[in-house]
Design a protein around this motif. Structure first.
Motif, PDB file in Angstrom:
ATOM      1  N   PHE A  17      38.982  41.741  30.297  1.00 17.23           N
ATOM      2  CA  PHE A  17      37.636  41.351  31.806  1.00 17.23           C
ATOM      3  C   PHE A  17      37.215  40.237  31.625  1.00 17.23           C
ATOM      4  CE2 PHE A  17      39.846  45.949  33.244  1.00 17.23           C
ATOM      5  CZ  PHE A  17      39.913  46.098  34.074  1.00 17.23           C
ATOM      6  N   ASN A  20      39.227  37.170  31.609  1.00 13.39           N
ATOM      7  CA  ASN A  20      38.732  36.727  33.471  1.00 13.39           C
ATOM      8  C   ASN A  20      37.931  35.880  34.487  1.00 13.39           C
ATOM      9  OD1 ASN A  20      39.989  38.769  36.262  1.00 13.39           O
ATOM     10  ND2 ASN A  20      41.289  36.400  35.713  1.00 13.39           N
ATOM     11  N   ALA A  56      46.788  34.651  45.384  1.00 12.30           N
ATOM     12  CA  ALA A  56      46.286  35.699  44.128  1.00 12.30           C
ATOM     13  C   ALA A  56      46.914  37.152  44.726  1.00 12.30           C
ATOM     14  CB  ALA A  56      44.786  35.644  43.934  1.00 12.30           C
ATOM     15  N   MET A  60      49.444  39.872  42.818  1.00 15.50           N
ATOM     16  CA  MET A  60      48.872  40.521  42.647  1.00 15.50           C
ATOM     17  C   MET A  60      49.881  42.413  42.893  1.00 15.50           C
ATOM     18  SD  MET A  60      45.175  41.410  44.189  1.00 15.50           S
ATOM     19  CE  MET A  60      43.966  40.623  43.404  1.00 15.50           C
ATOM     20  N   ASN A 110      45.219  34.136  38.257  1.00 15.20           N
ATOM     21  CA  ASN A 110      43.868  35.266  38.854  1.00 15.20           C
ATOM     22  C   ASN A 110      45.003  36.962  39.052  1.00 15.20           C
ATOM     23  OD1 ASN A 110      41.797  35.870  38.830  1.00 15.20           O
ATOM     24  ND2 ASN A 110      41.841  36.153  40.978  1.00 15.20           N
ATOM     25  N   GLY A 111      45.724  36.709  40.225  1.00 15.20           N
ATOM     26  CA  GLY A 111      45.451  37.711  40.745  1.00 15.20           C
ATOM     27  C   GLY A 111      46.830  38.065  39.634  1.00 15.20           C
ATOM     28  N   ASP A 114      44.268  39.827  37.324  1.00 12.62           N
ATOM     29  CA  ASP A 114      43.973  41.164  37.650  1.00 12.62           C
ATOM     30  C   ASP A 114      44.361  42.160  37.956  1.00 12.62           C
ATOM     31  OD1 ASP A 114      41.875  42.312  39.100  1.00 12.62           O
ATOM     32  OD2 ASP A 114      41.601  40.735  40.339  1.00 12.62           O
ATOM     33  N   ASN A 118      43.697  45.707  34.826  1.00 16.22           N
ATOM     34  CA  ASN A 118      42.615  47.303  35.768  1.00 16.22           C
ATOM     35  C   ASN A 118      44.347  48.037  35.717  1.00 16.22           C
ATOM     36  OD1 ASN A 118      40.653  46.760  37.295  1.00 16.22           O
ATOM     37  ND2 ASN A 118      41.750  45.130  37.818  1.00 16.22           N
ATOM     38  N   HIS A 137      34.394  46.531  33.902  1.00 18.21           N
ATOM     39  CA  HIS A 137      34.328  45.453  35.566  1.00 18.21           C
ATOM     40  C   HIS A 137      33.208  44.883  34.544  1.00 18.21           C
ATOM     41  CE1 HIS A 137      36.704  46.926  38.676  1.00 18.21           C
ATOM     42  NE2 HIS A 137      37.382  47.733  38.059  1.00 18.21           N
ATOM     43  N   TRP A 140      33.897  41.851  33.215  1.00 16.53           N
ATOM     44  CA  TRP A 140      33.404  40.676  33.742  1.00 16.53           C
ATOM     45  C   TRP A 140      33.097  40.088  34.204  1.00 16.53           C
ATOM     46  CZ3 TRP A 140      33.353  38.400  38.493  1.00 16.53           C
ATOM     47  CH2 TRP A 140      34.553  37.669  39.352  1.00 16.53           C
ATOM     48  N   VAL A 336      44.102  47.373  45.100  1.00 18.44           N
ATOM     49  CA  VAL A 336      42.959  46.024  44.181  1.00 18.44           C
ATOM     50  C   VAL A 336      44.017  44.833  45.135  1.00 18.44           C
ATOM     51  CG1 VAL A 336      42.742  44.337  42.726  1.00 18.44           C
ATOM     52  CG2 VAL A 336      43.356  47.049  42.008  1.00 18.44           C
ATOM     53  N   TYR A 340      40.700  42.920  47.841  1.00 15.68           N
ATOM     54  CA  TYR A 340      40.924  41.286  47.342  1.00 15.68           C
ATOM     55  C   TYR A 340      40.519  40.408  49.250  1.00 15.68           C
ATOM     56  CZ  TYR A 340      40.962  36.781  45.149  1.00 15.68           C
ATOM     57  OH  TYR A 340      40.728  35.739  44.929  1.00 15.68           O
TER      58      TYR A 340
END
Length: 393
Positions: A17, A20, A56, A60, A110-111, A114, A118, A137, A140, A336, A340
């Motif tokens: 975290f 990122n 991103a 995900m 990044n996606g 992420d 998580n 979090h 982060w 998520v 986003y």
């Protein structure tokens, strides 16, 4: 016999975290320099940032099912390496199209990380007798703050952007690979998966969409604070640029502190109360910003706004990841991803409204969305989850 807690996996998740947040923070503080190097306008940069967001979101949606298939232990280090490699590219861009390609890579990385981190955080949290998601979090945010310090130092020393981003990208790669050995594999054992599959239906689509909608609302509100808190203080309240920075600072500090405190509070009052009363506090804080044209009151309002929002998103992600262990990653990717989208949409929405109405009046939109979250927070209750599963059978 008491099962030992996976403390090493918890620390490893903190590290991912932080990495990122550090990578994203480095990109943010170097945006003006990268924009100049690529010789593009603000409007072109805005379009490229949307490209980053779309990439991103795609990352995900790929990472969610992949986490369920190969396990977080394999996916998360790979995602960290991908993010580190992608961090090399923005500093090398010298045109709009090279920067666009760089941001596609960076956004996708990044996606991917992420959702992967998580999803792994949910796996670690399952092994603990108390909530621990919010602390991840918070790390982060710590990573982002550290990036701001590193960026300020390197920019002040005239270190080339390509050198800074490449060095930090290499650091991200090495740390991701070294930390991966301490991760857990969240996939259920074959026997466990078979026994779990027989009596239990998959969670209903309605419940997943409700969790995603609340995440959208909460992260839209967060995006508004990120991009418009300082501008509100400067343009509406008439403060200096340096004083206006305290508006965002009060929000960011309150959110970080709130995330470190949320886990203990959640253990006492539960996730529904965290989201319901947190969203109500956020709505009250932003309402102060809207109606009272005073910098001290605005600083208090932004702090209450950050404190109220701080615990909501971790609760939503944890709930999504625990709906069904067999498809935890895919379900989390949906929630998520919707969150986003809200984070990206918030600043743009307020910017559009600000062309027609005063900026502080436009803030009524996130206030209203926080109140919507107050109303629907009950979907996080375990009994609500159970009822939705019965309906879906």
């Amino acid at each position: 016999m008491t099962t030992p807690l996976p403390r090493a996996a918890r620390v490893a998740t903190w590290i991912y975290f932080t990495l990122n947040g550090f990578a994203m923070g480095l990109w943010v503080v170097h945006i003006p320099v990268v924009e100049d190097a690529a010789d593009i306008s603000h409007s072109t940069l805005g379009g490229l940032l949307l490209v980053l967001g779309a990439a991103a979101f795609a990352g995900m949606q790929v990472a969610g099912p992949l986490a369920d298939r190969v396990g977080q232990r394999k996916l998360l280090p790979a995602a960290g390496v991908l993010l580190g490699v992608a961090l090399f590219f923005p500093g090398l861009a010298d045109s709009w199209w090279t920067l666009g390609l760089a941001l596609v890579c960076f956004g996708f990385g990044n996606g991917t990380i992420d959702v992967a981190m998580n999803s792994h955080a949910v796996v670690v949290e399952r092994a603990y007798p108390r909530p621990i998601m919010a602390s991840f979090h918070a790390m982060w945010s710590i990573g982002g703050a550290f990036a701001a310090l590193v960026g300020a130092a390197t920019l002040g020393a005239d270190v080339p952007t390509a050198v800074t981003l490449s060095a930090c990208g290499a650091f991200t790669i090495v740390v991701s690979l070294l930390t991966g050995r301490f991760l857990l594999d969240g996939r259920p054992e074959p026997g466990e998966a078979a026994s779990a599959a027989a009596p239990t239906a998959r969670p209903s689509t309605k419940l997943v969409w409700l969790l995603g909608a609340i995440a959208f609302a909460m992260m839209l509100a967060e995006g508004v604070a990120n991009d418009w808190a300082a501008l509100h203080a400067e343009d509406v309240l008439g403060t200096s640029t340096s004083a206006a920075a305290f508006a965002y600072g009060s929000f960011a500090v309150a959110m970080t502190v709130g995330r470190f405190a949320t886990d203990r509070v959640s253990a006492l009052i539960g996730p529904v109360a965290i989201v319901r009363y947190g969203a109500a506090l956020a709505a009250f804080g932003l309402a102060l910003v809207v109606v009272v044209p005073s910098l001290p009151v605005a600083l208090l309002g932004w702090a209450l706004f950050g404190l109220g929002l701080s615990g909501s998103v971790p609760q939503l992600f944890s709930a999504a990841g625990n709906l069904d262990q067999r498809s935890s990653g895919a379900l989390m990717a949906r929630v998520v991803g919707l969150g986003y989208v809200g984070l990206l949409a918030g600043p743009a929405l307020i910017g559009g409204l600000a062309h027609w109405i005063p900026l502080n009046v436009a803030f009524i939109v996130p206030v209203a969305l926080c109140l919507v979250a107050v109303v629907f927070a009950g979907v996080l209750a375990p009994r609500a989850v159970a009822a939705e599963e019965l309906v879906s059978r």
